[in-house]
Write an enzyme that holds these catalytic residues in place. Structure first.
Site, PDB file in Angstrom:
ATOM      1  N   SER A  32       0.831  -1.207   0.000  1.00 23.08           N
ATOM      2  CA  SER A  32       0.000   0.000   0.000  1.00 23.08           C
ATOM      3  C   SER A  32       0.868   1.261   0.000  1.00 23.08           C
ATOM      4  O   SER A  32       0.349   2.369   0.015  1.00 23.08           O
ATOM      5  CB  SER A  32      -0.931   0.004   1.217  1.00 23.08           C
ATOM      6  OG  SER A  32      -0.190  -0.144   2.411  1.00 23.08           O
ATOM      7  N   ASN A 119      -2.352  -2.439  13.320  1.00 21.21           N
ATOM      8  CA  ASN A 119      -3.801  -2.241  13.242  1.00 21.21           C
ATOM      9  C   ASN A 119      -4.251  -0.962  13.944  1.00 21.21           C
ATOM     10  O   ASN A 119      -5.061  -0.201  13.412  1.00 21.21           O
ATOM     11  CB  ASN A 119      -4.531  -3.455  13.829  1.00 21.21           C
ATOM     12  CG  ASN A 119      -4.247  -4.716  13.036  1.00 21.21           C
ATOM     13  OD1 ASN A 119      -3.665  -4.654  11.958  1.00 21.21           O
ATOM     14  ND2 ASN A 119      -4.651  -5.863  13.575  1.00 21.21           N
ATOM     15  N   THR A 164     -40.038  25.975 -10.894  1.00 22.07           N
ATOM     16  CA  THR A 164     -40.295  24.596 -10.465  1.00 22.07           C
ATOM     17  C   THR A 164     -40.412  23.816 -11.773  1.00 22.07           C
ATOM     18  O   THR A 164     -40.898  24.361 -12.775  1.00 22.07           O
ATOM     19  CB  THR A 164     -41.588  24.450  -9.631  1.00 22.07           C
ATOM     20  OG1 THR A 164     -42.689  24.890 -10.428  1.00 22.07           O
ATOM     21  CG2 THR A 164     -41.541  25.291  -8.359  1.00 22.07           C
ATOM     22  N   HIS A 165     -39.938  22.595 -11.793  1.00 19.97           N
ATOM     23  CA  HIS A 165     -39.885  21.797 -13.032  1.00 19.97           C
ATOM     24  C   HIS A 165     -39.086  22.511 -14.126  1.00 19.97           C
ATOM     25  O   HIS A 165     -39.322  22.286 -15.308  1.00 19.97           O
ATOM     26  CB  HIS A 165     -41.292  21.472 -13.566  1.00 19.97           C
ATOM     27  CG  HIS A 165     -42.245  21.010 -12.512  1.00 19.97           C
ATOM     28  ND1 HIS A 165     -42.415  19.674 -12.184  1.00 19.97           N
ATOM     29  CD2 HIS A 165     -43.061  21.704 -11.675  1.00 19.97           C
ATOM     30  CE1 HIS A 165     -43.308  19.569 -11.213  1.00 19.97           C
ATOM     31  NE2 HIS A 165     -43.710  20.790 -10.875  1.00 19.97           N
ATOM     32  N   SER A 286     -13.528  27.336 -27.555  1.00 19.93           N
ATOM     33  CA  SER A 286     -13.610  26.146 -28.392  1.00 19.93           C
ATOM     34  C   SER A 286     -12.522  26.245 -29.450  1.00 19.93           C
ATOM     35  O   SER A 286     -12.232  27.326 -29.966  1.00 19.93           O
ATOM     36  CB  SER A 286     -14.986  26.085 -29.058  1.00 19.93           C
ATOM     37  OG  SER A 286     -14.908  25.301 -30.234  1.00 19.93           O
ATOM     38  N   LYS A 292     -17.504  30.692 -29.001  1.00 21.31           N
ATOM     39  CA  LYS A 292     -17.921  29.973 -27.795  1.00 21.31           C
ATOM     40  C   LYS A 292     -17.118  30.288 -26.549  1.00 21.31           C
ATOM     41  O   LYS A 292     -15.926  30.547 -26.596  1.00 21.31           O
ATOM     42  CB  LYS A 292     -17.863  28.461 -28.047  1.00 21.31           C
ATOM     43  CG  LYS A 292     -18.934  28.027 -29.024  1.00 21.31           C
ATOM     44  CD  LYS A 292     -19.216  26.564 -28.912  1.00 21.31           C
ATOM     45  CE  LYS A 292     -20.037  26.274 -27.682  1.00 21.31           C
ATOM     46  NZ  LYS A 292     -20.266  24.840 -27.539  1.00 21.31           N
ATOM     47  N   ASN A 294     -17.088  28.269 -22.963  1.00 24.79           N
ATOM     48  CA  ASN A 294     -17.693  27.084 -22.338  1.00 24.79           C
ATOM     49  C   ASN A 294     -17.495  27.050 -20.826  1.00 24.79           C
ATOM     50  O   ASN A 294     -16.430  27.403 -20.338  1.00 24.79           O
ATOM     51  CB  ASN A 294     -17.083  25.814 -22.948  1.00 24.79           C
ATOM     52  CG  ASN A 294     -17.418  25.668 -24.413  1.00 24.79           C
ATOM     53  OD1 ASN A 294     -18.492  26.080 -24.857  1.00 24.79           O
ATOM     54  ND2 ASN A 294     -16.493  25.108 -25.172  1.00 24.79           N
ATOM     55  N   GLU A 299     -18.871  22.221 -15.489  1.00 24.37           N
ATOM     56  CA  GLU A 299     -19.151  20.855 -15.954  1.00 24.37           C
ATOM     57  C   GLU A 299     -18.293  19.836 -15.218  1.00 24.37           C
ATOM     58  O   GLU A 299     -18.752  18.742 -14.870  1.00 24.37           O
ATOM     59  CB  GLU A 299     -18.908  20.756 -17.465  1.00 24.37           C
ATOM     60  CG  GLU A 299     -19.935  21.538 -18.260  1.00 24.37           C
ATOM     61  CD  GLU A 299     -19.549  21.679 -19.730  1.00 24.37           C
ATOM     62  OE1 GLU A 299     -20.423  21.488 -20.566  1.00 24.37           O
ATOM     63  OE2 GLU A 299     -18.385  21.980 -20.032  1.00 24.37           O
ATOM     64  N   TYR A 326      -9.819  -6.402  12.549  1.00 19.50           N
ATOM     65  CA  TYR A 326      -9.163  -5.936  11.332  1.00 19.50           C
ATOM     66  C   TYR A 326      -9.104  -7.032  10.273  1.00 19.50           C
ATOM     67  O   TYR A 326      -8.859  -8.200  10.577  1.00 19.50           O
ATOM     68  CB  TYR A 326      -7.731  -5.460  11.649  1.00 19.50           C
ATOM     69  CG  TYR A 326      -6.976  -4.998  10.419  1.00 19.50           C
ATOM     70  CD1 TYR A 326      -7.099  -3.705   9.947  1.00 19.50           C
ATOM     71  CD2 TYR A 326      -6.163  -5.883   9.701  1.00 19.50           C
ATOM     72  CE1 TYR A 326      -6.421  -3.285   8.812  1.00 19.50           C
ATOM     73  CE2 TYR A 326      -5.482  -5.467   8.556  1.00 19.50           C
ATOM     74  CZ  TYR A 326      -5.622  -4.169   8.121  1.00 19.50           C
ATOM     75  OH  TYR A 326      -4.958  -3.752   6.988  1.00 19.50           O
ATOM     76  N   GLN A 331      -7.477  -2.056   3.950  1.00 18.76           N
ATOM     77  CA  GLN A 331      -6.412  -1.274   3.303  1.00 18.76           C
ATOM     78  C   GLN A 331      -6.959  -0.512   2.081  1.00 18.76           C
ATOM     79  O   GLN A 331      -6.375   0.481   1.646  1.00 18.76           O
ATOM     80  CB  GLN A 331      -5.283  -2.220   2.881  1.00 18.76           C
ATOM     81  CG  GLN A 331      -4.123  -1.549   2.206  1.00 18.76           C
ATOM     82  CD  GLN A 331      -2.911  -2.457   2.148  1.00 18.76           C
ATOM     83  OE1 GLN A 331      -2.231  -2.669   3.144  1.00 18.76           O
ATOM     84  NE2 GLN A 331      -2.666  -3.042   0.991  1.00 18.76           N
ATOM     85  N   LYS A 334      -8.105   3.785   1.910  1.00 18.43           N
ATOM     86  CA  LYS A 334      -7.383   5.056   1.769  1.00 18.43           C
ATOM     87  C   LYS A 334      -7.528   5.709   0.393  1.00 18.43           C
ATOM     88  O   LYS A 334      -7.781   6.906   0.290  1.00 18.43           O
ATOM     89  CB  LYS A 334      -5.911   4.849   2.113  1.00 18.43           C
ATOM     90  CG  LYS A 334      -5.688   4.659   3.613  1.00 18.43           C
ATOM     91  CD  LYS A 334      -4.302   4.223   3.902  1.00 18.43           C
ATOM     92  CE  LYS A 334      -4.163   2.990   4.749  1.00 18.43           C
ATOM     93  NZ  LYS A 334      -5.163   1.968   4.814  1.00 18.43           N
TER      94      LYS A 334
HETATM   95  N1  ARG Z   1      -1.215  -1.265   5.275  1.00 20.59           N
HETATM   96  C1  ARG Z   1      -2.175  -1.745   6.216  1.00 20.59           C
HETATM   97  C2  ARG Z   1      -3.511  -1.017   5.998  1.00 20.59           C
HETATM   98  O1  ARG Z   1      -3.526  -0.030   5.385  1.00 20.59           O
HETATM   99  C3  ARG Z   1      -1.695  -1.531   7.601  1.00 20.59           C
HETATM  100  C4  ARG Z   1      -2.254  -2.470   8.613  1.00 20.59           C
HETATM  101  C5  ARG Z   1      -1.774  -3.812   8.373  1.00 20.59           C
HETATM  102  N2  ARG Z   1      -2.111  -4.712   9.443  1.00 20.59           N
HETATM  103  C6  ARG Z   1      -1.989  -6.017   9.307  1.00 20.59           C
HETATM  104  N3  ARG Z   1      -2.327  -6.742  10.325  1.00 20.59           N
HETATM  105  N4  ARG Z   1      -1.599  -6.574   8.189  1.00 20.59           N
HETATM  106  O2  ARG Z   1      -4.543  -1.469   6.444  1.00 20.59           O
END
Ligand code: ARG
Length: 466
Positions: A32, A119, A164-165, A286, A292, A294, A299, A326, A331, A334
């Protein structure tokens, strides 16, 4: 190998019972570091607080604590200077930092992970990150609200059609319409503030899931890291990602508001509506059609909502059905939050710029407000008030007047008194006072209504609440 780069060696952090290292695919799915390096500052801050607490409780020596803090400071400057080498073999930010600490200070580094697990470490880092992001979002929403309050103040008397609408309904003021968005973003900001309060508990010390036998002081680390108090259940602490889901829910609702505003900007800036002109700073040309201009920023704000809502659904789906505590599934939390945060920040900033800069075309709004029989309700109300008709009958009489105006191709105010009297004999020339859009708007003085006097009161109320 000490730096964890040898393909064949088992992981130096947890490889004691492994004879060989992971396959390339295992390493790829497991790592990660590519995204969680974003958490480096939170990770270092958390480790410093943890080490300080361990030393103050006599769990590690003051000397080891000093070495750890010094090493972490070095790592912080290395990362900030861009000289730190992140290794995918070390999986994540936690192990990258700890491995570097071992290289820098030797055996003392191994004592940092006493009474802690990745964890509770990741739960801490991520919570700290989300908390800071929420604080940033709060400030950005305040700036957007301020931009709207300024536009509302300048346009408390600017008459425009209310819809409205998307059909002309009744005249309103542009100031009143701006204040509708102040209410929406004000609710978003209240949700952000509530979420900050909600997540203000420190996870560190929950360890793997069961707590620890070391005599740690979780209140001390909570205080050092700026949390109100420690979390109360170690199992929940390491399996909870509500704070991330709350961030994404709030972001999704806010993005939904932004997308409605974006859509209105797109519509209002068409030549057909022509209610506003976007500044050059927030529009594009454009490559083929020279005439134009835009509304690309609007958007894209509208489109970012898709990404942000997608992140919410993705994380809800990751968390759904996960047994406590956990699991590595978590993971995946994130990237969704990081992506949504980046998109939301950009969307709010772009919208704030557009609102600050936009040119309001009062003449176009006024002209549109007067067309489409927008004061028909005012005629019906006049018949109730001045001629004593029940509202249902007044509605019917007004319908006849609208039909006549439509047939003649004119507005209600252009019908003659004789024509109106032919529809209902009790109509007098006083009726023309309410058929103008200005009179219509000025009459809507109910609390929260569109009368300029009322809009100004609401602006003052919001000004007192920033
Ligand atoms: N990279 C892990 C995560 O984002 C960290 C925690 C990992 N814990 C484990 N018991 N493998 O969740």
């Amino acid at each position: 190998m000490a730096d964890g780069t040898d393909q064949k060696s088992s992981n130096q952090m947890w490889g004691g019972r492994f004879a060989s290292g992971p396959s390339a695919i295992m390493e790829e799915i497991n790592a990660s570091i590519g995204f969680d390096k974003k958490l480096y500052a939170q990770d270092i801050r958390g480790s410093m607080a943890h080490a300080t607490m361990l030393a103050s409780k006599g769990i590690i020596s003051p000397d080891d604590k000093d070495k750890i803090i010094e090493g972490l400071n070095t790592i912080l400057s290395e990362i900030e200077a861009g000289t730190f080498e992140f290794s995918r073999k070390l999986e994540d930010i936690h192990m990258n930092i700890e491995a570097r600490l071992a290289t820098l200070i030797g055996t003392a580094a191994g004592r940092l992970h006493t009474a802690r697990s990745r964890n509770d470490q990741v739960a801490l880092d991520f919570r700290l990150w989300v908390k800071e992001e929420l604080q940033k979002t709060e400030g950005m929403l305040t700036a957007l609200i301020a931009a709207f309050l300024d536009r509302a103040e300048e346009n408390a008397d600017t008459v425009m059609p209310g819809f409205t609408h998307l059909q002309t309904a009744q005249p309103v003021t542009f100031g009143h319409h701006c204040m509708a968005y102040v209410e929406m973003f004000g609710r978003d900001r209240a949700r952000v503030r509530h979420a900050i309060e909600h997540l203000d508990e420190s996870p560190i010390g929950a360890a793997a899931l069961a707590g620890t036998g070391y005599p740690i002081d979780r209140h001390m680390t909570a205080k050092a890291l700026g949390f109100r108090e420690p979390t109360r259940n170690s199992i929940d602490t390491v399996s909870d990602r509500d704070f991330a889901l709350e961030f994404l829910s709030i972001a999704s609702i806010c993005a939904t508001h932004l997308s409605r505003l974006a859509e209105e900007i797109v519509i209002w800036s068409t030549p057909q509506f022509g209610f506003i002109r976007l500044s050059d700073a927030f529009s594009t040309g454009s490559s083929i059609m020279p005439q134009k201009k835009n509304p690309d920023a609007a958007e894209l704000v509208r489109a970012k909502t898709g990404r942000i809502n997608g992140s919410l659904v993705a994380l809800l789906t990751v968390m759904k059905g996960l047994p406590l505590a956990y699991s590595k599934d978590m993971q995946e939390d994130k990237e969704q939050v990081f992506d949504a945060a980046e998109s939301l920040e950009l969307a709010i900033a772009a919208m704030t710029g557009m609102i600050r800069d936009l040119e309001v075309r009062k003449d176009r709004m006024r002209a549109a407000a007067g067309s489409g029989y927008s004061t028909a309700t005012d005629l019906a109300d006049w018949l109730v008030r001045e001629a004593g008709l029940p509202f249902r009958d007044a509605h019917h009489v007004t319908g006849n007047a609208v039909a006549l105006a439509e047939k003649k191709g004119c507005d209600l105010a252009d019908l003659s008194l004789e024509e109106l009297q032919a529809i209902h004999p009790d109509i007098t020339k006083g009726v023309f006072d309410v058929l103008s859009v200005e009179a219509s708007v000025a009459s809507r003085t109910s609390f929260g209504g569109t009368a300029p006097s009322e809009v100004k009161k609401q602006i003052a109320w919001w000004r007192g609440r920033n």
